[in-house]
Design an enzyme around this catalytic site. Sequence first.
Site, PDB file in Angstrom:
ATOM      1  N   GLU A 415      -0.679   1.614  -1.769  1.00 46.07           N
ATOM      2  CA  GLU A 415       1.136   2.895  -2.445  1.00 46.07           C
ATOM      3  C   GLU A 415      -0.072   3.747  -3.409  1.00 46.07           C
ATOM      4  O   GLU A 415       0.346   3.499  -4.811  1.00 46.07           O
ATOM      5  CB  GLU A 415       1.338   1.262  -3.173  1.00 46.07           C
ATOM      6  CG  GLU A 415       1.883   0.849  -1.792  1.00 46.07           C
ATOM      7  CD  GLU A 415       3.032  -0.207  -2.324  1.00 46.07           C
ATOM      8  OE1 GLU A 415       2.416  -0.933  -3.880  1.00 46.07           O
ATOM      9  OE2 GLU A 415       3.951  -0.237  -1.872  1.00 46.07           O
ATOM     10  N   GLU A 487       2.385  -4.951   5.263  1.00 44.26           N
ATOM     11  CA  GLU A 487       3.157  -6.021   4.655  1.00 44.26           C
ATOM     12  C   GLU A 487       4.473  -5.886   5.619  1.00 44.26           C
ATOM     13  O   GLU A 487       5.265  -4.763   5.765  1.00 44.26           O
ATOM     14  CB  GLU A 487       3.010  -5.647   3.581  1.00 44.26           C
ATOM     15  CG  GLU A 487       1.869  -5.187   2.437  1.00 44.26           C
ATOM     16  CD  GLU A 487       2.355  -4.736   0.857  1.00 44.26           C
ATOM     17  OE1 GLU A 487       3.029  -4.912   0.689  1.00 44.26           O
ATOM     18  OE2 GLU A 487       0.748  -3.515   1.002  1.00 44.26           O
TER      19      GLU A 487
HETATM   20  C1  GAL Z   1       4.301  -3.717  -1.887  1.00 45.05           C
HETATM   21  C2  GAL Z   1       2.371  -3.541  -2.601  1.00 45.05           C
HETATM   22  C3  GAL Z   1       2.529  -5.271  -2.705  1.00 45.05           C
HETATM   23  C4  GAL Z   1       3.223  -6.627  -3.524  1.00 45.05           C
HETATM   24  C5  GAL Z   1       4.757  -5.936  -2.610  1.00 45.05           C
HETATM   25  C6  GAL Z   1       5.677  -6.644  -3.346  1.00 45.05           C
HETATM   26  O1  GAL Z   1       5.113  -2.613  -2.121  1.00 45.05           O
HETATM   27  O2  GAL Z   1       2.126  -2.784  -1.107  1.00 45.05           O
HETATM   28  O3  GAL Z   1       1.331  -5.304  -3.740  1.00 45.05           O
HETATM   29  O4  GAL Z   1       3.678  -5.455  -4.464  1.00 45.05           O
HETATM   30  O5  GAL Z   1       4.947  -4.874  -2.117  1.00 45.05           O
HETATM   31  O6  GAL Z   1       5.592  -7.873  -3.378  1.00 45.05           O
END
Ligand code: GAL
Length: 995
Positions: A415, A487
């Site tokens: 990010e 993620e």
């Molecule tokens: C994503 C990020 C993570 C964490 C997650 C939410 O956007 O890459 O570091 O913040 O969201 O828990």
Amino acid sequence: MPTHPEHAPSYLESRTPSAGTEPPRAAFASDAPALDLDGDWRFRLAPTAAGGPGAFEREDHDDSAWDTLPVPAHWQLHGYGAPAYTNIAYPFPIDPPHVPDDNPTGEYRRAFDLPESWPEGPAVLRFEGVDSCYAVWLNGHELGHATGSRLPSEFEVGALLRPGRNVLAVRVHQWSAASYLEDQDMWWLSGIFRGVRLLACPDRGVRDLEVRASYDHTSGTGVLRVDTETPGLVTVPELGLVDAATGTDHEVGPVEPWSAEVPRLYDGELVTPGERVPLRVGFRTVEVSGGLLRVNGRPLLLRGVNRHEWDPDRGRAVTWETMREDVLLMKRHNVNAVRTSHYPPHPDFLDLCDELGLWVVDECDLETHGFEDVGWRNNPSDDPLWHDAFLDRMARTVERDKNHPSVILWSLGNESGGGRNLRAMAEWTRRRDPGRPVHYEGAADPAYTDLYSRMYATHEEVAAIGRRSGLPEGDPGLVDRPFVMVEYAHAMGTGPGGLEEYQRLVEAHPHVQGGFVWEWIDHGIRRREDDGTEWFAYGGDFGEVVHDANFVADGLLMPDRTPGPGLAALAKTFEPLRLVPDPENGTVAVTNTWQVLDTAGLELRWDLREEGEPVAGGVLAAKPVGPGETAVLPLPDLPEPSAAGRETWLTVSAHLAGDLPWAEAGHEVAWGQARVDRPRADGSGSDRITPSQPVTHHRPGATERELGYHPQRTPSAQYPPLATEGDTVTVGPAEFDARTGRALSVAGLPLAALELDVWRAPTDNDQARHGESVEVPWRRAGLDRMTHRVLSVEREDAALRVRTRVAAANSDIGLLADYTWTGDAEALVLDLAVEAVGDWPCPLPRVGVRLELPPELGEVDWFGRGPGEAYRDVAQAARVGRFTSSVDGLQTPYLRPQENGNRLGTRRLDLRSPEGRGLRVEGAPEFDFTVRRWSTAALDRARHPHELRPEDRIHLHLDAAHQGIGSASCGPGVLPQHRLTPGTHRLRLVLRPLA
Ligand code: GAL
């Protein structure tokens, strides 16, 4: 007001990453002399970068009055300053490269004696990780300064070392220009948090080494090449390689390749005239070809998790034991991949991944997410002034970790928007290491990344990407690249829901190569009340001005590494074998989804139970099933059911046949279940539970038959007539208030407050701070404050009918709840019909009844799905069986209290006192239950589990259905099939006193 730190060192606000450091190199062990400098250091903390009084770096500085602090550690976890948590926000003004005047600065001193045997010549001081910026002095001489909190730095000290006593001084600043690059959704914690060593660099020693060990899957042979600065000789006895020259390719003939499934390492040694280095060589070749990410020719299926380093007492200063525990827990829960979000881990973690087998995405220590909040203005990623800092971080990542077979992808960071510096990192990385593809999620442009990677894509989007169709024109998903969900399935609080459905997409679409659940562990910080009660702190618990509350608690493990229910669901979803028993045809289908392993190392067991009681079982004789294959194996002849109507289930499970380095023989890897007795005429009981068939619940608009509403199935066909005496009506063994129609007791056991309940304490996913909240419309509709009005109480021959309207103040929508009570000598029967009236804007949290029971009924025994918490879209791990627990044991202490602990598909539930008195609830056919020592309102109010005080009663919830959980805390909400639409709902329960 702090005094202006006019003495603040100029490097603090410099974008240049470091000065005086050595070029980056691989992390490796060797026989060269080394001195471990971990342990207690002298320490003091100053409020600004100017530091404390006096020249602390001078050898003769008097530190006798200083405190001590362990190295490695974070000073905030040892009583200096306080931890602070933010997700995206910078906890200081966005004014790069400037940092606040309030800049906690730790001064460290450590005297050490140089061993007499220490050789003359070059030596380095190696710091594995210091957060965030530091300067170093040895014997009063300044060595330089460095940034890059989770990257090593080395300083040459050979000429400064003296026999006997030497004095090391390190000044560490909490904030520096580099802090703008380290905004990684975690606690801001400072200090020397990884080890410090003095390493001799022998003349004509190794200095740096690079091991390339490739595998040709067409011939099954390997090529090994080792490069060093000083030419040396390589020996790998198992390969017959003896004193082979460095700097040249060696064809070593047939080898067993390295994979996460079979982490085959060949032990060897590299010898130069000055140094010997042990080698652990794993042969594998990573490539993107035909739109697929492949290792050793085979496409990967990543069943991964995102891992931050965390320990509830030590923060990111994790021990080897903790790292090992993480790898073991991952392996035991069918995880095969880990992304080191969002920085290179402690180097030992990668050794463990090499040894025990995990695919690793090694991520650079980089995130500039806070710039998003200002429209990405001045984002360092696109500012040439930061070019060197970005490249430095990437080079230090790649150089340190290049020799790990487990590392299959380099990730530029997280990010950080887009920009030329990221592009330059990708270009440099591809040149430096053509053997590993590059990953970056923040931009889909192939200039930055060899994969298409997304976070929190909805199921629909993933399906469209998988089909390569239905996406907006020009969507990068159409580009023929492998797709990974870097993620997904945000594991915050109860949940994550929808994981199973993602896995089906991964299996259906070859280009969708799996992903990494967010995230491995809750980063709660352990605290203790005066009475010793432990709890885990999250954002805001340290009085932070800006914070993101419990968004730091979004892991599959509790902070103390107790597996949460989400991990059980994940283990089931990630099972490498699919086991589908088919008792009718006397077979079980075994599908092996491993990449290289066959099932020879597993024992298949069968187990037959009637209402949870073991009847028969054994081991299935089976030939190994190869990777990617399905075999249909015969089952033994199953015994006839002992009595009609006893629900009987067959479980087939796969266990390790022998000990492995990550689990003992007998460890369960996969299971599947099927119902064996003919399901009851009412069709109750889902007849098979496999990963591909999540058991669905009552659907809105379902017919009565589907809802399991069968008035003919009652404990006794003929109900005795009701008896009325004064204010009391007797129905079977129960007494009711004649005026209100409220249940009072059953066989003398008080049943208080029995009424319709539709509220639950919102989960993090209901709350959805970063997604579509259902909590907001729920509260607007007043679901947390419903009132009950009796419309009628009618006594018919054998039934008491109570009609009510349930609604909230200032709302014209509501629910009609009709209770029909019947009974005989032994049992009380409730038929509840619920109908939503008005224009409902949202799903219901739950539909069922609540009641209050005496506090001593704390022992729980049930036949249904268990043993763990489950909801309709987090149901994978719940198998049909008989389970016992206690009211206290059924709670899941999520860091922020919320709905938890539901047990699904219950056929029979007993709550008993230690003396055996209690209540039995039978479903007709099934119900969900939760049971607690506090009310939903108390659960909803509490900020931490230890604030919940047991009441003098037990709150029992018996539900027809729940709204699913989803993962809207960061990602998609509840899938349509798991929403609890208002409409009509029915629940039928039989209550029996237990003597
Ligand atoms: C994503 C990020 C993570 C964490 C997650 C939410 O956007 O890459 O570091 O913040 O969201 O828990």
